[in-house]
Scaffold this motif. Structure first.
Motif, short mmCIF file in Angstrom:
data_model
loop_
_atom_site.label_atom_id
_atom_site.label_comp_id
_atom_site.label_asym_id
_atom_site.label_seq_id
_atom_site.Cartn_x
_atom_site.Cartn_y
_atom_site.Cartn_z
N ILE A 216 0.85 -1.19 0.00
CA ILE A 216 0.00 0.00 0.00
C ILE A 216 0.88 1.24 0.00
O ILE A 216 2.04 1.19 0.43
N LEU A 217 0.35 2.33 -0.50
CA LEU A 217 1.00 3.63 -0.38
C LEU A 217 0.24 4.41 0.67
O LEU A 217 -0.98 4.57 0.57
N MET A 218 0.95 4.87 1.70
CA MET A 218 0.27 5.59 2.77
C MET A 218 1.08 6.78 3.21
O MET A 218 2.28 6.65 3.52
N VAL A 219 0.45 7.94 3.23
CA VAL A 219 1.04 9.17 3.73
C VAL A 219 -0.01 9.83 4.60
O VAL A 219 -1.19 9.87 4.23
N MET A 231 -3.21 10.13 2.44
CA MET A 231 -3.15 9.60 1.09
C MET A 231 -3.03 8.09 1.22
O MET A 231 -2.06 7.58 1.80
N LEU A 232 -4.03 7.37 0.74
CA LEU A 232 -4.03 5.91 0.79
C LEU A 232 -4.17 5.39 -0.63
O LEU A 232 -5.22 5.55 -1.25
N ASN A 233 -3.09 4.84 -1.15
CA ASN A 233 -3.05 4.38 -2.54
C ASN A 233 -3.41 5.53 -3.47
O ASN A 233 -2.75 6.55 -3.49
N ASP A 234 -4.51 5.40 -4.22
CA ASP A 234 -4.85 6.43 -5.21
C ASP A 234 -5.98 7.33 -4.74
O ASP A 234 -6.78 7.81 -5.54
N GLU A 235 -6.02 7.59 -3.42
CA GLU A 235 -7.09 8.44 -2.88
C GLU A 235 -6.53 9.38 -1.82
O GLU A 235 -5.77 8.96 -0.94
N THR A 248 -10.78 12.44 -2.50
CA THR A 248 -10.50 12.84 -3.88
C THR A 248 -9.66 11.77 -4.56
O THR A 248 -8.60 11.40 -4.04
N PRO A 249 -10.09 11.25 -5.70
CA PRO A 249 -9.27 10.24 -6.39
C PRO A 249 -8.02 10.86 -7.01
O PRO A 249 -8.02 12.03 -7.41
N ILE A 250 -6.95 10.08 -7.05
CA ILE A 250 -5.69 10.51 -7.66
C ILE A 250 -5.55 9.75 -8.97
O ILE A 250 -5.46 8.52 -8.98
N PRO A 277 5.04 4.10 -7.53
CA PRO A 277 3.84 3.54 -8.15
C PRO A 277 2.57 4.22 -7.66
O PRO A 277 2.50 4.69 -6.53
N ILE A 278 1.58 4.30 -8.53
CA ILE A 278 0.23 4.64 -8.11
C ILE A 278 -0.49 3.31 -7.90
O ILE A 278 -0.74 2.57 -8.84
N ILE A 279 -0.77 2.99 -6.65
CA ILE A 279 -1.38 1.71 -6.32
C ILE A 279 -2.90 1.90 -6.32
O ILE A 279 -3.43 2.66 -5.52
N ARG A 280 -3.56 1.23 -7.21
CA ARG A 280 -5.01 1.37 -7.31
C ARG A 280 -5.68 0.66 -6.15
O ARG A 280 -5.35 -0.47 -5.82
N GLY A 281 -6.65 1.37 -5.52
CA GLY A 281 -7.32 0.81 -4.38
C GLY A 281 -8.26 -0.32 -4.74
O GLY A 281 -8.60 -0.55 -5.87
#
Length: 281
Positions: A216-219, A231-235, A248-250, A277-281
């Motif tokens: 996962i991508l998490m900020v 920011m969780l994955n692409d959101e 908001t979708p990224i 990477p942009i990790i799709r949720g």
């Protein structure tokens, strides 16, 4: 590797640049080791230094020594996850004269209480005047923005969510009040987590293909007025003090980089742009 880790000093407070750290978090108050100062530092830290796992996704090793922690989180103005965030705060509090211990924990948010999760979280226990307090600047979008008194079943207000600590048998659970419901954040036995154990858990967290942080991508960062930015994955999400979230979708890497810079103060090197990477949720 284990021999090298074992020779690393457990404490490195002599190597901490307190002036640089306080400038990084925008703290200009007292440096006396008091409860009020502890909570002020925790609050400033969580509002300034973002929780993030970008280097894990970029395949970089996560170093926990004092020099590396300060370079990344202070001088390079990046963020990190629990072993980095609370590792840095541990060094800072020791240098200030606090009696502080690293405590291991298992993250429970999003998991049933009965499911055994890895012991891959670090919390700090601080002793003051015969009372224990907990500080945690590294639990993602729920990092407490004040020190918590280690007292059972007491509702504790913070600048963000209300917290409490409850006991279930031999286990202690740190909980947050979210949209009217108490949610387990993590579970503790109050066992200390020396550096060698943090190194092992950090290696698992940052390299194991099954680790959440490899998938996962998490900020995350706290903001004033009870707001949380995540920011969780692409959101991208902005959650207000009531718990209401605007999401908001990224769609593109460019949008992600702009959000990282604008809301989290993260400016990645240009060489990293294509590899993030942009990790799709």
């Amino acid at each position: 590797m284990m021999d090298q880790v074992a020779s690393t000093p457990a404490h490195g407070s002599d190597d901490v640049d307190l002036n640089a750290y306080f400038q990084r978090i925008g703290y200009e108050g007292s440096r006396e080791p008091t409860l009020a100062v502890l909570s002020d530092i925790v609050h400033a830290h969580v509002l300034t230094i973002p929780f993030e796992n970008l280097d894990v996704l970029l395949g970089r090793p996560i170093a926990l020594d004092a020099v590396s922690l300060q370079k990344k989180l202070v001088h390079d103005r990046r963020g990190g996850y629990c072993f980095e965030q609370n590792g840095l705060l541990l060094l800072v509090l020791e240098a200030m004269g606090y009696e502080v211990s690293p405590i291991s924990a298992r993250v429970k948010l999003g998991y049933p209480r009965g499911e055994i999760t890895p012991r891959t979280h670090l919390v700090l226990r601080i002793e003051m005047d015969g009372t224990s307090w907990l500080a945690d600047v590294g639990v993602g979008g729920l990092s407490p923005t004040a020190a918590l008194k280690f007292e059972l079943d007491q509702h504790q207000a913070t600048p963000h969510e209300t917290r409490r600590i409850v006991r279930d048998g031999d286990l202690y659970f740190h909980q947050a009040l979210l949209t009217g419901e108490w949610e387990d954040v993590y579970q503790m036995t109050m066992e200390e987590m020396p550096l060698i154990d943090r190194e092992v858990a950090n290696w698992y967290t940052s390299t194991n293909p099954k680790s959440r942080f490899k998938n996962i991508l998490m900020v995350a960062r706290a903001a004033p007025n009870g707001v949380r930015l995540t920011m969780l994955n692409d959101e991208f999400s902005v959650r207000d003090a009531s718990g209401k979230a605007t999401k908001t979708p990224i769609h593109t890497q460019g949008e992600m980089l702009e959000l990282l810079a604008e809301h989290f103060g993260i400016h990645l090197h240009e060489n990293d742009h294509a590899n993030l990477p942009i990790i799709r949720g």
